[in-house]
Design a protein around this motif. Structure first.
Motif, mmCIF file in Angstrom:
data_model
loop_
_atom_site.group_PDB
_atom_site.id
_atom_site.type_symbol
_atom_site.label_atom_id
_atom_site.label_comp_id
_atom_site.label_asym_id
_atom_site.label_seq_id
_atom_site.Cartn_x
_atom_site.Cartn_y
_atom_site.Cartn_z
ATOM 1 N N MET A 180 0.804 -1.220 0.000
ATOM 2 C CA MET A 180 0.000 0.000 0.000
ATOM 3 C C MET A 180 0.838 1.271 0.000
ATOM 4 O O MET A 180 0.367 2.325 -0.411
ATOM 5 C CB MET A 180 -0.965 -0.008 1.190
ATOM 6 N N VAL A 181 2.092 1.172 0.467
ATOM 7 C CA VAL A 181 2.925 2.367 0.552
ATOM 8 C C VAL A 181 3.187 2.950 -0.845
ATOM 9 O O VAL A 181 3.460 4.132 -0.992
ATOM 10 C CB VAL A 181 4.258 2.035 1.282
ATOM 11 N N ARG B 253 -2.991 1.968 -7.966
ATOM 12 C CA ARG B 253 -4.363 2.222 -8.394
ATOM 13 C C ARG B 253 -5.255 1.089 -7.903
ATOM 14 O O ARG B 253 -6.416 1.310 -7.557
ATOM 15 C CB ARG B 253 -4.436 2.319 -9.922
ATOM 16 N N VAL B 254 -4.682 -0.116 -7.918
ATOM 17 C CA VAL B 254 -5.444 -1.298 -7.516
ATOM 18 C C VAL B 254 -4.558 -2.167 -6.638
ATOM 19 O O VAL B 254 -3.384 -2.352 -6.938
ATOM 20 C CB VAL B 254 -5.884 -2.114 -8.753
ATOM 21 N N LYS C 130 -10.776 -3.816 5.882
ATOM 22 C CA LYS C 130 -11.867 -2.911 5.514
ATOM 23 C C LYS C 130 -11.506 -1.472 5.892
ATOM 24 O O LYS C 130 -11.742 -0.535 5.137
ATOM 25 C CB LYS C 130 -13.174 -3.327 6.208
ATOM 26 N N ARG C 131 -10.911 -1.316 7.097
ATOM 27 C CA ARG C 131 -10.522 0.009 7.559
ATOM 28 C C ARG C 131 -9.476 0.606 6.625
ATOM 29 O O ARG C 131 -9.606 1.760 6.181
ATOM 30 C CB ARG C 131 -9.964 -0.083 8.989
ATOM 31 N N LEU C 132 -8.453 -0.195 6.298
ATOM 32 C CA LEU C 132 -7.383 0.315 5.438
ATOM 33 C C LEU C 132 -7.925 0.680 4.058
ATOM 34 O O LEU C 132 -7.534 1.685 3.475
ATOM 35 C CB LEU C 132 -6.274 -0.739 5.290
ATOM 36 N N GLN C 133 -8.851 -0.131 3.558
ATOM 37 C CA GLN C 133 -9.410 0.164 2.241
ATOM 38 C C GLN C 133 -10.215 1.453 2.294
ATOM 39 O O GLN C 133 -10.121 2.304 1.417
ATOM 40 C CB GLN C 133 -10.295 -0.986 1.769
ATOM 41 N N GLU D 178 -9.866 3.960 4.429
ATOM 42 C CA GLU D 178 -9.004 5.134 4.621
ATOM 43 C C GLU D 178 -8.246 5.514 3.352
ATOM 44 O O GLU D 178 -8.046 6.691 3.071
ATOM 45 C CB GLU D 178 -7.994 4.855 5.736
ATOM 46 N N SER D 179 -7.799 4.484 2.600
ATOM 47 C CA SER D 179 -6.944 4.769 1.449
ATOM 48 C C SER D 179 -7.741 5.058 0.186
ATOM 49 O O SER D 179 -7.260 5.754 -0.710
ATOM 50 C CB SER D 179 -6.021 3.578 1.190
#
Lengths: 358, 294
Positions: free
Chosen positions: A167-168, A172-173, A196-199, A201-202
């Motif tokens: 994720m860093v 795009r996907v 779910k939280r990370l998705q 937030e990002s």
């Protein structure tokens, strides 16, 4: 009907936001030797979606993910990423990142070096890359572990490093290949929430491969159900559970009773009530006398098998909402009346891949 | 009855793990201590003895005269430098040659090609060392196969027979399998998903090699280097057969002092040098992290 509307709302919000297309597969086929892994697959995924590829092993879901990542090349078809056909591009030229099933962390590098790997590949100066990597590790609550090596971590911690490393790069996907498969059940539930939280937030689009239907239902905006190299159905978790278009989907997503002429009607086990044999069924319910053949106490629920007068067998799931004392409510041999709301008996509708009834 | 005492023995071993381990380790440990360490000890002690010039008898004692002679005469320094330099050159050459071969064998080749490549590495090891060195002598000699082929192509002769070049080529050929095998094993142990992860994170092939494959296969490469370096360092047959005059190795001097001049203490003193060189080599390898994975 109200429930249905509630469940469909997120999709309609997406529609209101314009539903920007981000990944689409057009007529993609892939065979290994003579074995067909994917047969002319079409798939569209929208920006910001949590999209799950669900299916048994060998159904083509992982192949689809590897085609999008660039680890495999399709035999036919186009793979559109952000409006560009990337089918001929190698993995390092695609703006996607992958969380691998075995995490694939570099054992000779520290966590910070692992997470900074992609940044360094893009020539981000070392100090800056390490700062960003440290920040990414803090986001997955591993800020104090930056100087450790992967071997010093538990499975759940490695999983979070793999997430941070992907994720860093702000892809795009984000492609996730059964990322929770190696974790125990409790940790899996924690990680589902965290993902779910990370998705959220990002705002990154997640494409998630799993064979676990509970996980798919719990996390996804939409799910594509794969079987033998084809997509059986695409839809929201609600669509797939309540309105499956085939016996395969009905059976793979949840458990099912298929009744009626040609077994074309789906009746979910938890929709069935077991009443005393003389009771009058509630308004709008269909009822048949039955006899309990098997009762399995599972804690929160009890699972029954009941035999109908015509010899048909129904699976029934009953929530243990009231105290049972020291015995099961029903035991094998008990006579009952099996009753279900007529609206709960759903015809297996042939539905096209866009989720519309034909 | 037989079953009973066997079962009793097994049970004893299960209850007393130390005794079971001692039984397994005993023989190799005795072998190692008696033959290997004792031999090195004898070597180190003898290095300080001397020989009576007239009678040729050994004189036990503690004298530095052998070492003084070795350090004082520049010919021994030249021989030592030549030996170490060629051992290093052979090691580098074999590492460079082994990488593409090992990588192709375990990562790119299908099962059939892989078996063929593996046979190519192993078959020379089953044939006589001497036969192979003599074969090279015939190839590299002034009127050998090499110059015959060059002349056939209209090219001039190459005068590399009986030279340091010849030793470099022959040693590199002889010890190449000892570099390929540990390196291939090390490359094979790298999970393929790590290479995919590197590409996924944006690195091309060469950068993946530099950042993932090379550091992860380093222990295998160092293991191979220990073989190629130490085997070259201790050899005396190849210098004798293809090196010609003025290309003696440490081993040749040792051989001459044992077999011809019968000055065993002097041979022992000179033989201490390769031991010291290998010790330094292993320390460097450890510093590189080559043994971290052991």
């Amino acid at each position: 009907m109200i429930l249905e509307q509630l469940a469909r709302e997120p999709v309609e919000q997406n529609a209101a936001a314009g539903r920007q297309l981000i990944v689409s597969l057009e007529g993609v086929s892939k065979a290994y030797g003579g074995a067909v892994a994917l047969a002319r697959l079409d798939l569209t995924i929208y920006a910001g979606e949590f999209f799950t590829l669900l299916g048994p092993s060998g159904s083509g879901k992982t192949t689809t993910l590897r085609l999008i990542a660039g680890f495999e090349r399709p035999d036919t078809g186009r793979i559109m990423l952000d409006g560009e056909d990337v089918a001929a591009l190698p993995p390092f030229a695609r703006a996607v990142n992958t969380v691998f099933q075995d995490y694939a962390l570099f054992p000779h590098l520290t966590l910070v070096e692992n997470v900074a790997y992609g940044l360094r590949a893009r020539k981000v100066p070392k100090n800056e890359a390490h700062e960003q990597a440290q920040a990414a590790l803090e986001k997955v609550r591993l800020g104090d572990f930056g100087a450790r090596k992967p071997a010093q971590l538990s499975g759940g911690q490695r999983q979070r490093v793999a997430l941070a490393r992907a994720m860093v790069n702000q892809p795009r996907v984000l492609l996730l290949d059964e990322p929770l498969g190696a974790l125990d059940l409790k940790l899996r539930h924690q990680m589902q929430t965290e993902l779910k939280r990370l998705q959220h937030e990002s705002g990154i689009t997640f494409i998630y491969v799993t064979h676990d239907q509970d996980e798919a239902l719990a996390m996804s905006d939409r799910i594509a159900v794969f079987s033998q190299g084809r997509i059986e159905q695409v839809g929201t978790p609600f669509d797939l559970y309540e309105r499956p278009n085939s016996a395969f989907v009905a059976d793979f997503v949840g458990s099912s009773n298929l009744i009626g002429p040609g077994h074309g009607i789906l009746l979910r086990p938890e929709k069935i009530l077991l009443l005393p044999p003389q009771a009058a069924p509630p308004e709008g319910y269909e009822a048949q006398p039955a006899q309990v053949r098997e009762a399995t106490y599972l804690g929160a629920v009890t699972r029954y098998q009941v035999v109908l007068a015509d010899g048909g067998v129904l699976a029934v799931m009953e929530a243990n909402t009231t105290p049972l004392g020291d015995r099961l409510r029903l035991t094998p041999g008990d006579k009952v009346l099996a009753a279900w709301p007529r609206s709960a008996a759903t015809r297996l509708a042939p539905i096209n891949n866009k989720g519309e009834v034909r | 009855m037989k079953r009973t005492w066997r079962a009793a023995l097994s049970a004893f071993g299960w209850r007393h793990e130390g005794a079971a381990n001692a039984a397994l380790l005993g023989l190799p440990a005795v072998w190692f201590l008696a033959l290997y360490l004792a031999a090195i000890g004898a070597l180190l002690v003898t290095a300080f003895w001397t020989v009576d010039d007239l009678s040729g008898n050994l004189i036990p004692g503690f004298s530095f005269s052998n070492f003084q002679q070795l350090l004082g005469d520049p010919i021994y320094r030249t021989i030592a430098v030549r030996t170490i330099f060629i051992a290093a050159a052979v090691t580098v050459t074999d590492a460079v040659l082994a990488w593409p071969f090992a990588y192709a064998m375990v990562r790119l080749a299908g099962p059939k090609l892989r078996a063929v490549l593996m046979a190519l590495v192993l078959v020379p090891l089953w044939s006589s060392y001497l036969a192979r060195v003599y074969a090279w002598r015939l190839i590299l000699a002034h009127d050998g196969v090499l110059n015959w082929a060059l002349n056939a192509l209209g090219l001039p002769d190459m005068q590399i027979g009986y030279s340091n070049w010849a030793m470099w080529i022959v040693f590199s050929y002889l010890w190449l399998p000892f570099m390929i095998l540990p390196l291939a094993a090390a490359v094979e142990r790298i999970p393929p998903s790590l290479l995919e992860a590197s590409a996924d994170l944006g690195e091309r092939g060469m950068a993946t090699f530099r950042r993932v494959i090379l550091p992860m296969a380093l222990p295998g490469m160092v293991a191979g280097a220990i073989f190629t370096f130490s085997l070259t360092l201790g050899d005396f047959v190849t210098p004798m057969l293809v090196g010609g005059k003025g290309s003696d190795f440490i081993g040749n001097v040792v051989y001459a002092n044992v077999g011809v001049t019968n000055n065993i203490p002097f041979a022992a003193a000179y033989a201490v040098l390769p031991l010291g060189v290998m010790a330094v080599f292993l320390l460097l390898a450890r510093k590189l992290g080559a043994f971290d994975a052991l």
